[in-house]
Design a protein around this motif. Structure first.
Motif, PDB file in Angstrom:
ATOM      1  N   ARG A  10     -60.290  90.878 125.679  1.00 26.60           N
ATOM      2  CA  ARG A  10     -59.607  91.536 124.556  1.00 26.60           C
ATOM      3  C   ARG A  10     -60.579  92.375 123.733  1.00 26.60           C
ATOM      4  O   ARG A  10     -60.227  93.443 123.232  1.00 26.60           O
ATOM      5  N   GLN A  11     -61.821  91.896 123.585  1.00 31.15           N
ATOM      6  CA  GLN A  11     -62.824  92.683 122.865  1.00 31.15           C
ATOM      7  C   GLN A  11     -63.143  93.968 123.621  1.00 31.15           C
ATOM      8  O   GLN A  11     -63.258  95.044 123.017  1.00 31.15           O
ATOM      9  N   VAL A  12     -63.276  93.870 124.934  1.00 27.05           N
ATOM     10  CA  VAL A  12     -63.539  95.069 125.734  1.00 27.05           C
ATOM     11  C   VAL A  12     -62.369  96.036 125.612  1.00 27.05           C
ATOM     12  O   VAL A  12     -62.558  97.236 125.364  1.00 27.05           O
ATOM     13  N   ALA A  13     -61.151  95.532 125.755  1.00 23.97           N
ATOM     14  CA  ALA A  13     -59.961  96.384 125.627  1.00 23.97           C
ATOM     15  C   ALA A  13     -59.899  97.033 124.248  1.00 23.97           C
ATOM     16  O   ALA A  13     -59.563  98.212 124.123  1.00 23.97           O
ATOM     17  N   GLY A  14     -60.251  96.284 123.211  1.00 22.27           N
ATOM     18  CA  GLY A  14     -60.266  96.834 121.858  1.00 22.27           C
ATOM     19  C   GLY A  14     -61.260  97.973 121.723  1.00 22.27           C
ATOM     20  O   GLY A  14     -60.966  98.984 121.078  1.00 22.27           O
ATOM     21  N   GLN A  15     -62.426  97.821 122.316  1.00 22.79           N
ATOM     22  CA  GLN A  15     -63.435  98.891 122.289  1.00 22.79           C
ATOM     23  C   GLN A  15     -62.917 100.149 122.986  1.00 22.79           C
ATOM     24  O   GLN A  15     -63.282 101.257 122.619  1.00 22.79           O
ATOM     25  N   LEU A  16     -62.066  99.947 123.992  1.00 25.72           N
ATOM     26  CA  LEU A  16     -61.521 101.073 124.755  1.00 25.72           C
ATOM     27  C   LEU A  16     -60.231 101.630 124.156  1.00 25.72           C
ATOM     28  O   LEU A  16     -59.728 102.657 124.610  1.00 25.72           O
ATOM     29  N   GLY A  17     -59.674 100.935 123.168  1.00 31.96           N
ATOM     30  CA  GLY A  17     -58.406 101.368 122.585  1.00 31.96           C
ATOM     31  C   GLY A  17     -57.222 101.118 123.513  1.00 31.96           C
ATOM     32  O   GLY A  17     -56.207 101.811 123.442  1.00 31.96           O
ATOM     33  N   VAL A  18     -57.347 100.131 124.377  1.00 34.24           N
ATOM     34  CA  VAL A  18     -56.291  99.803 125.333  1.00 34.24           C
ATOM     35  C   VAL A  18     -55.417  98.698 124.732  1.00 34.24           C
ATOM     36  O   VAL A  18     -55.938  97.675 124.278  1.00 34.24           O
ATOM     37  N   PRO A  19     -54.086  98.876 124.742  1.00 36.92           N
ATOM     38  CA  PRO A  19     -53.210  97.856 124.171  1.00 36.92           C
ATOM     39  C   PRO A  19     -53.183  96.573 125.016  1.00 36.92           C
ATOM     40  O   PRO A  19     -53.457  96.594 126.216  1.00 36.92           O
ATOM     41  N   ALA A  20     -52.823  95.479 124.376  1.00 33.92           N
ATOM     42  CA  ALA A  20     -52.821  94.164 125.018  1.00 33.92           C
ATOM     43  C   ALA A  20     -51.918  94.101 126.249  1.00 33.92           C
ATOM     44  O   ALA A  20     -52.195  93.353 127.177  1.00 33.92           O
ATOM     45  N   ASP A  21     -50.846  94.897 126.262  1.00 34.97           N
ATOM     46  CA  ASP A  21     -49.942  94.831 127.414  1.00 34.97           C
ATOM     47  C   ASP A  21     -50.523  95.473 128.673  1.00 34.97           C
ATOM     48  O   ASP A  21     -49.939  95.387 129.754  1.00 34.97           O
ATOM     49  N   ALA A  22     -51.688  96.098 128.574  1.00 40.25           N
ATOM     50  CA  ALA A  22     -52.357  96.684 129.735  1.00 40.25           C
ATOM     51  C   ALA A  22     -53.551  95.837 130.180  1.00 40.25           C
ATOM     52  O   ALA A  22     -54.421  96.296 130.898  1.00 40.25           O
ATOM     53  N   VAL A  23     -53.571  94.582 129.719  1.00 38.07           N
ATOM     54  CA  VAL A  23     -54.699  93.686 129.983  1.00 38.07           C
ATOM     55  C   VAL A  23     -54.193  92.391 130.623  1.00 38.07           C
ATOM     56  O   VAL A  23     -53.229  91.807 130.140  1.00 38.07           O
ATOM     57  N   THR A  24     -54.846  91.980 131.701  1.00 38.51           N
ATOM     58  CA  THR A  24     -54.555  90.678 132.290  1.00 38.51           C
ATOM     59  C   THR A  24     -55.869  90.005 132.672  1.00 38.51           C
ATOM     60  O   THR A  24     -56.886  90.674 132.854  1.00 38.51           O
ATOM     61  N   TYR A  25     -55.817  88.709 132.784  1.00 40.59           N
ATOM     62  CA  TYR A  25     -56.987  87.943 133.215  1.00 40.59           C
ATOM     63  C   TYR A  25     -56.484  86.618 133.767  1.00 40.59           C
ATOM     64  O   TYR A  25     -55.367  86.179 133.452  1.00 40.59           O
ATOM     65  N   GLU A  26     -57.296  85.998 134.603  1.00 37.17           N
ATOM     66  CA  GLU A  26     -56.953  84.677 135.096  1.00 37.17           C
ATOM     67  C   GLU A  26     -58.201  83.953 135.574  1.00 37.17           C
ATOM     68  O   GLU A  26     -59.189  84.592 135.966  1.00 37.17           O
ATOM     69  N   VAL A  27     -58.125  82.659 135.504  1.00 37.66           N
ATOM     70  CA  VAL A  27     -59.195  81.815 136.010  1.00 37.66           C
ATOM     71  C   VAL A  27     -58.555  80.863 137.014  1.00 37.66           C
ATOM     72  O   VAL A  27     -57.787  79.987 136.642  1.00 37.66           O
ATOM     73  N   THR A  28     -58.828  81.107 138.280  1.00 36.18           N
ATOM     74  CA  THR A  28     -58.372  80.234 139.357  1.00 36.18           C
ATOM     75  C   THR A  28     -59.611  79.903 140.173  1.00 36.18           C
ATOM     76  O   THR A  28     -60.628  79.542 139.602  1.00 36.18           O
ATOM     77  N   ASP A  29     -59.545  80.100 141.472  1.00 39.19           N
ATOM     78  CA  ASP A  29     -60.764  79.915 142.259  1.00 39.19           C
ATOM     79  C   ASP A  29     -61.788  80.988 141.935  1.00 39.19           C
ATOM     80  O   ASP A  29     -62.982  80.799 142.123  1.00 39.19           O
ATOM     81  N   THR A  30     -61.331  82.121 141.429  1.00 38.50           N
ATOM     82  CA  THR A  30     -62.193  83.203 140.953  1.00 38.50           C
ATOM     83  C   THR A  30     -61.688  83.647 139.584  1.00 38.50           C
ATOM     84  O   THR A  30     -60.491  83.784 139.387  1.00 38.50           O
ATOM     85  N   ALA A  31     -62.588  83.875 138.661  1.00 42.56           N
ATOM     86  CA  ALA A  31     -62.208  84.405 137.346  1.00 42.56           C
ATOM     87  C   ALA A  31     -62.217  85.930 137.429  1.00 42.56           C
ATOM     88  O   ALA A  31     -63.202  86.519 137.882  1.00 42.56           O
ATOM     89  N   THR A  32     -61.112  86.543 137.024  1.00 47.56           N
ATOM     90  CA  THR A  32     -60.978  87.999 137.105  1.00 47.56           C
ATOM     91  C   THR A  32     -60.273  88.531 135.859  1.00 47.56           C
ATOM     92  O   THR A  32     -59.600  87.794 135.140  1.00 47.56           O
ATOM     93  N   ALA A  33     -60.433  89.828 135.646  1.00 42.12           N
ATOM     94  CA  ALA A  33     -59.737  90.507 134.545  1.00 42.12           C
ATOM     95  C   ALA A  33     -59.411  91.929 134.976  1.00 42.12           C
ATOM     96  O   ALA A  33     -60.097  92.512 135.819  1.00 42.12           O
TER      97      ALA A  33
END
Length: 125
Positions: A10-33
């Motif tokens: 969310r901090q990275v997205a904020g720096q880019l001016g990207v809204p929250a609805d364009a951001v996803t992340y997950e932690v499963t066997d691999t952590a990704t965003a």
């Protein structure tokens, strides 16, 4: 790890001016965003771009795939796996402007998730 990743992305997205609805992340066997970028690369004005993070590869900018295609990677951000959000934003700006200051190959120093979560939590916005 999931909370640290959520805050960091969310901090990275904020720096880019990207809204929250364009951001996803997950932690499963691999952590990704994933962050859908609003800017387009000068060299690819008709293609959408995405910023992707992987716990093994770090950040990279790629072209949004069409269908089931693998997304072509434009550039990886070298250095740390979880650099400061402002540094990630500068990297994206450089790539979009055609001044890729990253690497074509990923950085792959594998670190444990506990250390990674601590690194994310101390990254200044």
């Amino acid at each position: 790890m999931e909370t640290a990743l959520a805050v960091y992305v969310r901090q990275v997205a904020g720096q880019l001016g990207v809204p929250a609805d364009a951001v996803t992340y997950e932690v499963t066997d691999t952590a990704t965003a994933y962050i859908g970028l609003t800017d387009r690369a000068a060299a690819l004005p008709r293609r959408d771009l995405m910023l992707v993070w992987d716990e093994s590869l770090g950040w990279y900018v790629a072209v949004e795939p069409r269908g089931n295609d693998r997304p072509p990677v434009i550039c990886h951000l070298g250095g740390e796996i979880a650099p400061a959000p402002a540094l990630v934003a500068r990297f994206v700006s450089d790539v979009v402007d055609g001044h890729s200051r990253g690497r074509l190959n990923p950085v792959s120093p594998k670190i444990d998730r506990g250390t990674l979560a601590v690194d994310m939590a101390k990254s200044p916005a």
